[in-house]
Each structure stands twice: as C-alpha cells, then as structure tokens.
Design an enzyme around this catalytic site. Sequence first.
Site, PDB file in Angstrom:
ATOM      1  CD  GLU A  84      41.449   7.019  51.923  1.00  0.00           C
ATOM      2  OE1 GLU A  84      40.216   7.113  52.071  1.00  0.00           O
ATOM      3  OE2 GLU A  84      42.262   7.386  52.791  1.00  0.00           O
ATOM      4  CD  GLU A 115      37.979  29.140  45.403  1.00  0.00           C
ATOM      5  OE1 GLU A 115      37.039  29.873  45.761  1.00  0.00           O
ATOM      6  OE2 GLU A 115      38.566  28.356  46.161  1.00  0.00           O
TER       7      GLU A 115
END
Length: 297
Positions: A84, A115
């Site tokens: 963004e 992860e």
Amino acid sequence: MTQSQLPGTERISEAHRDLDTLPTADIVTALLEDQARGAQAALEAAAALTRAAEEIAARLARGGRLLYAGAGTSGRLAQLDAAELPPTFSWPTERAVALLAGGREAMWEAREGAEDDAEQGAADLLALDPGPNDALLAIAASGTTPYALGALHAAKQVGTLAVGIANNPGTPLLAGADIAILLNTGPEVISGSTRLKAGTAQKIALNTLSSSVMVRLGKVYGNLMVDLKATNAKLRARAVRLVQAATGHGESESAAALEACGWQVSAATVMLLRGVSAEEARARLEASGGHVRAALE
C-alpha cells in the site's frame, strides 16, 4: 504446561468458554468487543512506535529501505502494508519489501511449516543485501516464530535496524530487537486464533508506523496525501480535490495544474501556491527533498 505458563496468545479465554452455545448476535458482539482490545494494545505501544518511526525515517531519508519479515497472518499483514505504500505515497516498490515465510504463494495458500525455518528467514533477508540504512520489521504474534527470528538476527549482523513486533511479552523476538514493540493482546475469543485481535493490533501498528514514517519524509502536506499516484479516474478525482484543499483554487484550475505537472499533486500544489511554472515547482520539490512545505518556503 499450565494455562498460566502459556504465552498470552495461546491461553484459553475463560470469558468465552460457552461461545458455541451463544446466539449469533452475542458471538458477533464478543468478537467485536475483543477487537477493540487489539486497538487498545496498539495504543499502549505508542512510545515504542514513536521511537521506531523516528529511527526508520532517518534511515529511509538516507536512501534506505523498509523491509518486513513474517509468517502466516503476520507475514500477510506485512505484505499488505508494503503493497500500500507505493500507491498511497508514491514510495518506490523496491524500497518496501516484505518477506513471507513460504514465498509469495503463501499469501493465498497457508504454508504453516515454512515458519519453522530460521535459516530460510536469514537467507531471504540476506538475499536483499541489507545494510545500515535499511530497517527491518520482524513480526510474529507468538514472538518465537523461527522464520522471523532468523531474519531479525541476520539484520542485526549486518547493521540493519531490527524492529521486533510481537503480541507476547518476554519473547525472543522482542528481546533480540533493537526496538521492541509489544502489542499485549492476551487470549483470543477463539483460543489461539491470532488472526483476530492480535492481527488487528499488528495491522494498526503497521499502519501507524509506516504512515508516520511517510509523514516525516514529507509525503504529506498538512494532512493531505500529496504524493499519491493518480492512476485511475477515482484517484484523479481525488487528486483534484486534494489540490483544491491545499491551495483554495477551483476545480478547473486545480485540474489544469495537475495536467501540467503530470498529475503530481505535490508539484501542482507548489505551482498554484507560489504562482510558478510546473518545471519550477518540480525543481523546488527536488531541492527540498520532496517536502511541499519546505518547497513553498
């Protein structure tokens, strides 16, 4: 391990043991009320967020990059924050890079095992050739995610600012960071589902941090986002309104100035407020490092 020994985000919420027996309206209310606690946790981290924003802005002003590393929900929120910045502030895409455990495909399809690989987190970060002008946001609700920890430790080894964001106190991610941001959200309504208020607190913290940095870098004039990219009809209309608000000029004058400035809001603002050409407006902005207020002075 007893409940009291578990990290807060992994504990069972005693207030919601009967969640599945409640009317839908009460389930919705319970979830919404808990989300508000996520916002409160972010507010309580204001001092740490302030320090991080100032340190990051100083590095980015010297040409550095804002880097992110996370897994699962944390990594996806990091990807969103990085994505963004270019349209909102015309921030270069190559200077906002988010690393997600499992690669870009993990944005749409969960790859939970990724992860656990600290070495991959370190390798992914070092592949970006980070340096002392860069800043890393390593994010993990648990504060123990190996991928994020690997990236954090690698950042510190090369002198990159290492900011840790976690939802549990006393965790390795916070202990190992140059700047620790604790978002202490506690147990979730749906036990262990940190996509809920822990994720909300992370989203608020990331929004606040990156937006504060952009303000410090001159991407905002007053409270107007004068560096947005006007890439479609909606954004061009917004650009016209922003120039109107910044200068007090009418719609047609603002649109004409934007046309002359290649739809660069900051340049059109300087052009109209100082009565100069588009070329002179752009030159003033370049001399001021892109700060509209400084270009006007």
